[in-house]
Write a protein that holds these residues in place. Structure first.
Motif, PDB file in Angstrom:
ATOM      1  N   LEU A 215     -51.789  50.213  28.948  1.00  0.00           N
ATOM      2  CA  LEU A 215     -53.006  49.736  29.721  1.00  0.00           C
ATOM      3  C   LEU A 215     -53.102  49.896  31.312  1.00  0.00           C
ATOM      4  O   LEU A 215     -51.907  49.499  31.911  1.00  0.00           O
ATOM      5  CB  LEU A 215     -53.169  48.002  29.642  1.00  0.00           C
ATOM      6  N   PRO A 259     -58.180  45.349  26.016  1.00  0.00           N
ATOM      7  CA  PRO A 259     -56.812  45.280  25.959  1.00  0.00           C
ATOM      8  C   PRO A 259     -56.412  44.574  24.750  1.00  0.00           C
ATOM      9  O   PRO A 259     -55.343  44.929  23.909  1.00  0.00           O
ATOM     10  CB  PRO A 259     -56.464  44.175  27.237  1.00  0.00           C
ATOM     11  N   ALA A 260     -57.254  43.402  24.027  1.00  0.00           N
ATOM     12  CA  ALA A 260     -56.738  42.947  22.875  1.00  0.00           C
ATOM     13  C   ALA A 260     -56.830  43.919  21.584  1.00  0.00           C
ATOM     14  O   ALA A 260     -55.854  43.861  20.966  1.00  0.00           O
ATOM     15  CB  ALA A 260     -57.959  41.731  22.746  1.00  0.00           C
ATOM     16  N   VAL A 263     -53.720  46.004  22.129  1.00  0.00           N
ATOM     17  CA  VAL A 263     -52.532  45.235  21.302  1.00  0.00           C
ATOM     18  C   VAL A 263     -52.459  45.280  19.704  1.00  0.00           C
ATOM     19  O   VAL A 263     -51.335  45.387  19.161  1.00  0.00           O
ATOM     20  CB  VAL A 263     -52.530  43.948  22.369  1.00  0.00           C
ATOM     21  N   THR A 269     -47.120  47.748  23.522  1.00  0.00           N
ATOM     22  CA  THR A 269     -48.035  47.949  24.657  1.00  0.00           C
ATOM     23  C   THR A 269     -47.522  47.454  25.856  1.00  0.00           C
ATOM     24  O   THR A 269     -46.849  46.689  26.104  1.00  0.00           O
ATOM     25  CB  THR A 269     -49.365  47.048  24.328  1.00  0.00           C
ATOM     26  N   SER A 271     -48.100  47.845  30.302  1.00  0.00           N
ATOM     27  CA  SER A 271     -49.293  47.681  31.228  1.00  0.00           C
ATOM     28  C   SER A 271     -48.738  48.017  32.585  1.00  0.00           C
ATOM     29  O   SER A 271     -47.433  47.638  32.940  1.00  0.00           O
ATOM     30  CB  SER A 271     -49.697  46.270  31.098  1.00  0.00           C
ATOM     31  N   VAL A 283     -53.716  39.766  30.981  1.00  0.00           N
ATOM     32  CA  VAL A 283     -53.332  38.981  29.748  1.00  0.00           C
ATOM     33  C   VAL A 283     -53.970  37.858  29.401  1.00  0.00           C
ATOM     34  O   VAL A 283     -54.429  37.416  28.033  1.00  0.00           O
ATOM     35  CB  VAL A 283     -51.684  38.426  30.020  1.00  0.00           C
ATOM     36  N   VAL A 289     -54.974  40.532  26.604  1.00  0.00           N
ATOM     37  CA  VAL A 289     -53.824  40.888  25.636  1.00  0.00           C
ATOM     38  C   VAL A 289     -53.460  39.548  24.820  1.00  0.00           C
ATOM     39  O   VAL A 289     -53.137  39.961  23.603  1.00  0.00           O
ATOM     40  CB  VAL A 289     -52.542  41.244  26.708  1.00  0.00           C
ATOM     41  N   ILE A 293     -52.055  39.523  20.530  1.00  0.00           N
ATOM     42  CA  ILE A 293     -50.729  39.176  20.330  1.00  0.00           C
ATOM     43  C   ILE A 293     -50.720  38.351  18.761  1.00  0.00           C
ATOM     44  O   ILE A 293     -51.391  37.571  18.556  1.00  0.00           O
ATOM     45  CB  ILE A 293     -50.026  38.495  21.396  1.00  0.00           C
ATOM     46  N   TYR A 299     -44.978  43.364  24.133  1.00  0.00           N
ATOM     47  CA  TYR A 299     -45.583  43.558  25.313  1.00  0.00           C
ATOM     48  C   TYR A 299     -44.505  43.949  26.310  1.00  0.00           C
ATOM     49  O   TYR A 299     -43.841  43.030  26.472  1.00  0.00           O
ATOM     50  CB  TYR A 299     -46.657  42.323  25.727  1.00  0.00           C
ATOM     51  N   GLU A 301     -44.482  44.572  30.377  1.00  0.00           N
ATOM     52  CA  GLU A 301     -45.118  44.434  31.662  1.00  0.00           C
ATOM     53  C   GLU A 301     -44.426  45.501  32.734  1.00  0.00           C
ATOM     54  O   GLU A 301     -42.941  44.978  33.172  1.00  0.00           O
ATOM     55  CB  GLU A 301     -45.025  43.023  32.354  1.00  0.00           C
ATOM     56  N   ILE A 317     -46.689  35.058  26.198  1.00  0.00           N
ATOM     57  CA  ILE A 317     -46.624  35.882  24.950  1.00  0.00           C
ATOM     58  C   ILE A 317     -45.798  35.412  23.821  1.00  0.00           C
ATOM     59  O   ILE A 317     -45.991  35.547  22.642  1.00  0.00           O
ATOM     60  CB  ILE A 317     -46.014  37.276  25.607  1.00  0.00           C
TER      61      ILE A 317
END
Length: 495
Positions: A215, A259-260, A263, A269, A271, A283, A289, A293, A299, A301, A317
């Motif tokens: 992302l 984004p969803a 994921v 994923t 970002s 998120v 995101v 999840i 995830y 970052e 998350i």
């Protein structure tokens, strides 16, 4: 030494390489250069896999040398047989040749070694003491695995300069080429994974079979995704400006609408966005995101944010059963394109190990720093130093000009001293040429300085140098330099 002809152009859609050969009577070297891409708009998608091509060329040279030596040995044997001709003299010669090197009794009754006669060398002599040993005349003009070789001009001054540079490297010319191509293995016991400078460039990355999402396709993200694709990863991309995805779709990436969705489709994923607000919106926002999840989803970052933000993202998350890793990157757009970033990771250690092939594709090294928040802290400290250093260099350049000193001479002197670095040279050249095309946005380095100062305040630690540099960058932003490179801070001193 030869160079590519000036009119030599790269065919559309093809990878082309030009090979240089260097040799002496005892050693041989090769150098492989990739011709510049014909499509300027695809330039940032191309990463030269130098090591792999270099190794192929080395193998071709070594195979050629072996064939030449084998052919010479057969030719020498044929000449010996022709000389014998079946006559007594030939038999005596052949007998003497067979007995050469054997122990015979001397007049004193002691055993001595007879000198070896002409003919096939002993078995041990067949071993090549140098993987690339040969003479220039032996190599000569010819074709090896599709590469065209040209003989070396020994009186070329560049040739002698090359040999001198080799002699100044202890032991480098005494080792086989194949030994110099040593690949650093991943040490899973340490906190660092060796990456692009060892395994990726040599083409030995085994891409994970996990589906990768990404992302954010900005200055850093674009280069990262390009290298993930080049190394064989399955990547699904999303960007707020959808048009930026088109080039990557052409290169084999898949498109995620939100984004969803990315994921939900992917196992891991990543970002990489501009600041803490953008990271939170990605998120927690609509179709973000968090909506994709599920237990087991991962995830990572990679944005440079403050420790508080990354801890908050980790908590939301993991509350949904996901796995979280922070992995901000140190570098620039150029280093991102070249796959030479430095990754600072913290959080889920097993996820860090699952990301190994991805980190090898995008960076030259990665470090695991422990619990969530540590990577964000370390990254802010690094960028605080970078930003303050750039502001100081800009101040020195402008003071040199104001006092009638040559800015170029100032740079030349710095480059010969202890502060010499690629960063220093590139940024100063940008200033002198008036080229402020963004390699790292000025607005982003000012954001990092601001976050570093706030982090210092949170632990009651003074950051006066960073505070002074931050004011200079704020001045540059007021002069509309936000979207230029960080080296544009120079303009804050001349307005």
């Amino acid at each position: 030494i030869v160079s590519p002809p000036k009119d030599l152009k790269k065919p559309r859609g093809k990878k082309c390489f030009f090979v240089k050969f260097f040799g002496t009577e005892d050693h041989a070297w090769i150098k492989v250069e990739q011709l510049k891409p014909y499509h300027p708009h695809k330039e940032e998608m191309i990463k030269i896999n130098k090591g792999k091509r270099f190794q192929q060329a080395v193998d071709a040279v070594e195979e050629f040398i072996k064939k030449v030596k084998a052919k010479e040995a057969l030719h020498s044997l044929a000449e010996d047989k022709n000389r014998s001709g079946g006559d007594e003299k030939g038999k005596a010669t052949e007998k003497g040749r067979k007995n050469s090197g054997k122990k015979v009794k001397s007049r004193g009754g002691k055993e001595e070694m007879t000198p070896r006669k002409r003919g096939r060398p002993p078995k041990e002599d067949k071993e090549l003491t140098h993987a690339a040993s040969s003479t220039v005349s032996r190599m000569g003009p010819g074709t090896v695995s599709g590469f065209k070789w040209q003989s070396v001009v020994n009186d070329d001054p560049h040739f002698h300069h090359f040999l001198l540079s080799q002699s100044e490297k202890p032991g480098s010319s005494l080792e086989p080429i194949s030994k110099r191509l040593k690949i650093l293995e991943e040490d899973t016991r340490s906190t660092s994974i060796q990456a692009a400078d060892s395994t990726a460039i040599n083409g030995n990355i085994i891409p994970t079979d996990k589906r990768i999402g990404f992302l954010g396709l900005g200055l850093m993200g674009s280069g990262i995704v390009a290298n993930l694709l080049k190394m064989g990863h399955i990547v699904t991309v999303w960007n707020r400006t959808a048009e930026k995805c088109d080039l990557f779709i052409q290169e084999g990436a898949r498109l995620g609408r939100t984004p969803a969705e990315v994921v939900s489709m992917c196992d891991i994923t990543f970002s990489c966005v501009s600041d803490p607000k953008a990271a939170k919106d990605l998120v927690l926002g609509p179709s973000g995101v968090l909506q994709g999840i599920r237990p087991g989803k991962c995830y990572v970052e990679m944005s440079t944010v403050d420790p508080e933000t990354v801890v908050e993202l980790s908590q939301v998350i993991t509350s949904r059963g996901g796995r979280f890793l922070e992995a901000p990157v140190s570098g620039s757009q150029q280093l991102s394109n070249e796959g030479m970033l430095v990754i600072l990771a913290a959080g889920d250690r097993s996820l860090y190990e699952d990301c190994s092939s991805c980190f090898q594709a995008m960076g030259k090294s990665s470090f695991f720093l422990g619990e969530v928040g540590n990577a964000a802290k370390m990254m802010l400290i690094l960028n605080m130093v970078h930003g303050s250093f750039m502001a100081t260099i800009a101040e020195g350049l402008t003071l040199a000009q104001a006092t009638g000193q040559s800015q170029q001479t100032f740079l030349d002197i710095l480059s010969q001293g202890q502060m010499a670095s690629t960063f220093l040279d590139q940024k100063c050249q940008n200033v002198l040429q008036g080229n402020f095309k963004p390699d790292y946005y000025l607005k982003h380095i000012q954001k990092d300085l601001r976050l570093a100062i706030a982090m210092g305040d949170s632990v009651n630690h003074p950051t006066p140098m960073a505070a002074a540099a931050n004011e200079v960058y704020k001045r540059a932003k007021a002069l509309d330099q936000s979207d230029n490179d960080m080296s544009a801070v120079y303009r804050a001193y001349i307005h």
